[in-house]
Design a protein around this motif. Structure first.
Motif, mmCIF file in Angstrom:
data_model
loop_
_atom_site.group_PDB
_atom_site.id
_atom_site.type_symbol
_atom_site.label_atom_id
_atom_site.label_comp_id
_atom_site.label_asym_id
_atom_site.label_seq_id
_atom_site.Cartn_x
_atom_site.Cartn_y
_atom_site.Cartn_z
ATOM 1 N N ASP A 80 7.235 -50.490 -21.496
ATOM 2 C CA ASP A 80 7.533 -51.750 -22.416
ATOM 3 C C ASP A 80 8.180 -51.695 -23.852
ATOM 4 O OD1 ASP A 80 6.312 -53.021 -20.328
ATOM 5 O OD2 ASP A 80 4.323 -53.666 -21.407
ATOM 6 N N ASP A 81 7.997 -50.646 -24.477
ATOM 7 C CA ASP A 81 8.521 -50.433 -25.760
ATOM 8 C C ASP A 81 9.609 -49.393 -25.869
ATOM 9 O OD1 ASP A 81 6.506 -52.157 -27.088
ATOM 10 O OD2 ASP A 81 5.215 -50.563 -26.431
ATOM 11 N N ASN A 82 10.080 -49.191 -24.908
ATOM 12 C CA ASN A 82 11.350 -48.142 -24.771
ATOM 13 C C ASN A 82 11.233 -47.077 -25.535
ATOM 14 O OD1 ASN A 82 12.484 -51.363 -24.596
ATOM 15 N ND2 ASN A 82 13.022 -50.372 -23.031
ATOM 16 N N MET A 83 10.065 -46.483 -25.225
ATOM 17 C CA MET A 83 9.851 -45.236 -25.864
ATOM 18 C C MET A 83 9.852 -44.271 -25.100
ATOM 19 S SD MET A 83 6.309 -46.352 -28.336
ATOM 20 C CE MET A 83 6.258 -44.746 -28.963
ATOM 21 N N TYR A 192 -2.663 -48.768 -14.718
ATOM 22 C CA TYR A 192 -2.178 -47.280 -15.151
ATOM 23 C C TYR A 192 -3.387 -46.893 -15.873
ATOM 24 C CZ TYR A 192 2.467 -46.448 -12.948
ATOM 25 O OH TYR A 192 3.283 -46.418 -11.942
ATOM 26 N N TYR A 193 -4.149 -45.810 -15.556
ATOM 27 C CA TYR A 193 -5.009 -45.335 -16.634
ATOM 28 C C TYR A 193 -4.692 -43.640 -16.980
ATOM 29 C CZ TYR A 193 -8.540 -48.720 -15.899
ATOM 30 O OH TYR A 193 -9.083 -50.050 -15.647
ATOM 31 N N HIS A 194 -4.794 -43.479 -18.082
ATOM 32 C CA HIS A 194 -4.303 -42.158 -18.801
ATOM 33 C C HIS A 194 -5.295 -41.128 -19.462
ATOM 34 C CE1 HIS A 194 -0.284 -44.031 -18.530
ATOM 35 N NE2 HIS A 194 -0.806 -45.038 -19.203
ATOM 36 N N ARG A 195 -5.295 -40.012 -18.914
ATOM 37 C CA ARG A 195 -6.522 -38.934 -19.373
ATOM 38 C C ARG A 195 -5.653 -38.055 -20.391
ATOM 39 N NH1 ARG A 195 -9.618 -34.909 -20.982
ATOM 40 N NH2 ARG A 195 -11.598 -35.056 -20.438
ATOM 41 N N THR A 196 -6.075 -38.267 -21.617
ATOM 42 C CA THR A 196 -5.550 -37.335 -22.576
ATOM 43 C C THR A 196 -5.874 -35.648 -22.294
ATOM 44 O OG1 THR A 196 -5.605 -39.181 -24.140
ATOM 45 C CG2 THR A 196 -5.537 -36.483 -25.030
ATOM 46 N N ILE A 197 -4.788 -34.967 -22.315
ATOM 47 C CA ILE A 197 -5.233 -33.454 -21.946
ATOM 48 C C ILE A 197 -4.857 -32.778 -23.426
ATOM 49 C CG2 ILE A 197 -4.470 -31.387 -20.933
ATOM 50 C CD1 ILE A 197 -4.056 -33.010 -18.242
ATOM 51 N N ASN A 198 -3.386 -33.131 -23.902
ATOM 52 C CA ASN A 198 -2.911 -32.421 -25.021
ATOM 53 C C ASN A 198 -2.756 -33.637 -26.138
ATOM 54 O OD1 ASN A 198 -1.559 -31.212 -27.148
ATOM 55 N ND2 ASN A 198 -0.030 -30.234 -25.893
ATOM 56 N N LEU A 199 -3.992 -34.091 -26.792
ATOM 57 C CA LEU A 199 -4.218 -34.964 -27.921
ATOM 58 C C LEU A 199 -3.204 -35.047 -28.971
ATOM 59 C CD1 LEU A 199 -5.707 -37.656 -28.669
ATOM 60 C CD2 LEU A 199 -7.201 -36.132 -30.101
ATOM 61 N N LYS A 200 -2.838 -33.684 -29.493
ATOM 62 C CA LYS A 200 -2.176 -33.568 -30.734
ATOM 63 C C LYS A 200 -0.764 -34.068 -30.366
ATOM 64 C CE LYS A 200 -1.367 -31.498 -34.775
ATOM 65 N NZ LYS A 200 0.079 -31.681 -34.782
ATOM 66 N N LYS A 201 -0.151 -33.300 -29.395
ATOM 67 C CA LYS A 201 1.272 -33.941 -28.800
ATOM 68 C C LYS A 201 1.352 -35.386 -28.554
ATOM 69 C CE LYS A 201 4.704 -32.786 -25.430
ATOM 70 N NZ LYS A 201 5.069 -31.751 -24.371
ATOM 71 N N LEU A 202 0.280 -35.926 -28.002
ATOM 72 C CA LEU A 202 0.533 -37.245 -27.571
ATOM 73 C C LEU A 202 0.255 -37.987 -28.635
ATOM 74 C CD1 LEU A 202 -1.640 -37.516 -23.974
ATOM 75 C CD2 LEU A 202 0.592 -37.270 -24.266
ATOM 76 N N VAL A 203 -0.402 -37.821 -29.703
ATOM 77 C CA VAL A 203 -0.416 -38.456 -30.936
ATOM 78 C C VAL A 203 0.856 -38.554 -31.489
ATOM 79 C CG1 VAL A 203 -1.563 -38.729 -33.071
ATOM 80 C CG2 VAL A 203 -2.970 -38.562 -31.140
ATOM 81 N N ASP A 204 1.336 -37.034 -31.666
ATOM 82 C CA ASP A 204 2.638 -36.855 -32.384
ATOM 83 C C ASP A 204 3.907 -37.686 -31.826
ATOM 84 O OD1 ASP A 204 1.671 -35.182 -33.933
ATOM 85 O OD2 ASP A 204 2.109 -33.385 -32.862
ATOM 86 N N VAL A 205 4.009 -37.908 -30.394
ATOM 87 C CA VAL A 205 5.051 -38.550 -29.965
ATOM 88 C C VAL A 205 4.932 -40.062 -29.938
ATOM 89 C CG1 VAL A 205 5.889 -36.630 -28.539
ATOM 90 C CG2 VAL A 205 4.319 -38.230 -27.413
ATOM 91 N N GLY A 206 3.615 -40.583 -30.340
ATOM 92 C CA GLY A 206 3.275 -42.126 -30.223
ATOM 93 C C GLY A 206 2.799 -42.541 -28.666
ATOM 94 N N PHE A 207 2.317 -41.703 -27.908
ATOM 95 C CA PHE A 207 2.090 -42.057 -26.448
ATOM 96 C C PHE A 207 0.514 -42.682 -26.647
ATOM 97 C CE2 PHE A 207 0.028 -41.558 -22.472
ATOM 98 C CZ PHE A 207 1.229 -41.721 -21.438
ATOM 99 N N THR A 208 -0.320 -42.180 -27.591
ATOM 100 C CA THR A 208 -1.508 -42.403 -28.002
ATOM 101 C C THR A 208 -1.823 -42.412 -29.435
ATOM 102 O OG1 THR A 208 -3.633 -42.453 -27.202
ATOM 103 C CG2 THR A 208 -2.684 -40.503 -27.550
ATOM 104 N N ARG A 209 -3.036 -43.035 -30.011
ATOM 105 C CA ARG A 209 -3.373 -42.807 -31.275
ATOM 106 C C ARG A 209 -4.822 -42.292 -31.362
ATOM 107 N NH1 ARG A 209 -4.622 -47.850 -33.340
ATOM 108 N NH2 ARG A 209 -4.528 -49.206 -31.754
ATOM 109 N N VAL A 210 -5.296 -41.676 -32.253
ATOM 110 C CA VAL A 210 -6.774 -41.369 -32.572
ATOM 111 C C VAL A 210 -7.218 -42.736 -32.978
ATOM 112 C CG1 VAL A 210 -8.465 -40.067 -33.996
ATOM 113 C CG2 VAL A 210 -6.286 -39.105 -33.247
#
Ligand code: NHW
Ligand code: EN5
Length: 346
Positions: A80-83, A192-210
């Motif tokens: 939705d956010d074209n990321m 869609y459900y997402h299960r974080t595996i590599n938290l650090k990277k997903l936060v870095d790229v803005g896919f998820t946040r802490v």
């Protein structure tokens, strides 16, 4: 409101939040909305705007596979956010459009006549479906894509009409497809459900946040997965397992459908999960371990079939995307819940 979809054999009255203007008529569930034959099917291709031509794409040819890969890599589905944009690999694409019994004539492209550049694509593959207990031979439509420079010029309806015509000429008159956008013809919706595996990277790229009030270290602990399988004998599938796996899935889907009424981030996708000798949760936990070992950053799943059973316990979180399920030229009794859907598209 829908200049194109209002002309197509999709159940207009099933639109969520709108009142259908179609008369109920004597449409009976469990059959096509429009009755057609190969003979009644138009024999000439639909005309394209000047400067463009139809092309059948041969995905067994590396160069042509590469053209499809490049178009999709630059122009296919985004969030939705074209990321983020899907980046299906060449071998994955070939596998996805070449199941047993596929028709190479249904890998359809639009090329610019002068440059020969691929500007649009749409694919159809055979799929045996059971809808509300009724079996029917359909096609799955996927990888519809139009180059960003050619958007909003009504090219998509031409691609859809032409693939419909080519499919109809093979004696198939109904189709199933999924899309993030909500259009007429939707028969169900999954999340869609997402299960974080590599938290650090997903936060870095803005896919998820802490989440606020939580620390990175604490969240990383939450998302730990087993480094060795818990399930005895858990291993990747091999060629010799195909028959057994096929039987297992078909047997599972048979129950599913018999009770319809109550009844570059590396993302691994949950496909068909059947557990008969161990709890589904345990099996999926092992899949998370395997996905991690395989270098995946996130494990994605839809809340279809019985997936709800493991999504919460295994720390999956709801994504911001929906997946709507559609039927083309098929009258249903009504809508289905996500848990009643037994189909996963690629
Ligand atoms: S869903 C992924 C679709 N692809 C993408 O989202 C990639 C990025 N976007 C694009 O490439 C998985 C373009 O935006 C596309 C639209 C090409 C999507 N499905 O050409 P115009 C699939 O592949 C309608 C169906 O000006 P555009 C499944 C829209 O509502 N219709 O738009 C594909 C409007 O019609 P309306 C869609 O942005 C299933 C018209 O297109 C759609 O330049 C296909 C506007 O056309 C979508 N995802 O190009 C149906 N997105 O009535 C198969 C927009 O509202 C049906 N539209 O005015 C069955 C056929 C076979 C039958 C056999 C019996
Ligand atoms: C069918 N053949 O929207 C394919 N993806 O949730 C075509 N969101 O990845 C149809 N926006 O929620 C495809 N992170 C339709 C889907 C299109 C792609 C799409 C969504 C699905 C997605 C991510 C990224 C969002 C970025 C901002 C998302 C949050 C995950 C988080 C994990 C931890 C717990 C809370 C949620």
């Amino acid at each position: 409101r829908h200049k194109f979809w209002s002309t197509q054999p999709v159940s207009q009255e099933l639109m969520v939040g709108t009142k259908g203007d179609e008369p109920e008529g004597e449409r009976k569930p469990g059959q096509p909305l429009r009755h057609q034959t190969v003979e009644s099917t138009r024999k000439e291709p639909y005309p394209l705007p000047a400067g463009f031509e139809w092309a059948v794409l041969d995905v067994t040819d590396e160069a042509q596979l590469d053209e499809i890969y490049t178009l999709l890599n630059r122009h296919y589905v985004e969030d939705d956010d074209n990321m983020f944009r899907f980046d299906y690999s060449r071998p994955f694409l070939r596998w996805a459009v070449c199941p047993p019994g596929y028709d190479p004539g249904l890998h359809l492209g639009v090329k610019a006549s002068k440059s020969g550049k691929l500007m649009g694509v749409i694919t159809a593959i055979p799929q045996g479906m059971v809808v509300e207990g009724t079996p029917s031979s359909m096609v799955e439509i996927n990888f519809l894509c139009v180059h960003k420079k050619l958007r909003s010029k009504r090219l998509a309806p031409v691609l859809i009409k032409e693939i419909t015509r080519r499919v109809n000429l093979t004696g198939v008159f109904s189709a199933v497809y999924t899309a993030g956008v909500l259009l007429p013809g939707a028969v169900g919706v999954a999340r869609y459900y997402h299960r974080t595996i590599n938290l650090k990277k997903l936060v870095d790229v803005g896919f998820t946040r802490v989440p606020r009030g939580k620390t990175m270290a604490r969240q990383q602990k939450l998302y730990r997965v087993p480094s060795e399988p818990i399930t005895k004998g858990f291993r990747a599938m091999r060629e010799e397992d195909v028959e057994g796996a096929w039987k297992l899935v078909m047997n599972y889907l048979k129950d599913c459908v018999q009770h319809p009424t109550h009844s570059h981030i590396y993302a691994a996708y949950s496909y068909y999960n059947v557990a008969t000798t161990v709890p589904l949760r345990q099996l999926m936990k092992d899949c998370l371990g395997e996905a991690k070992k395989d270098g995946q950053d996130v494990f994605n799943a839809l809340n279809v079939m019985e997936n709800d059973e493991f999504l919460t316990d295994l720390n999956f979180g709801m994504g911001d995307g929906n997946l709507n399920y559609y039927l083309f030229n098929w009258q249903t009794e009504g809508r289905m819940k996500a848990s009643e859907i037994g189909l996963v598209l690629l």
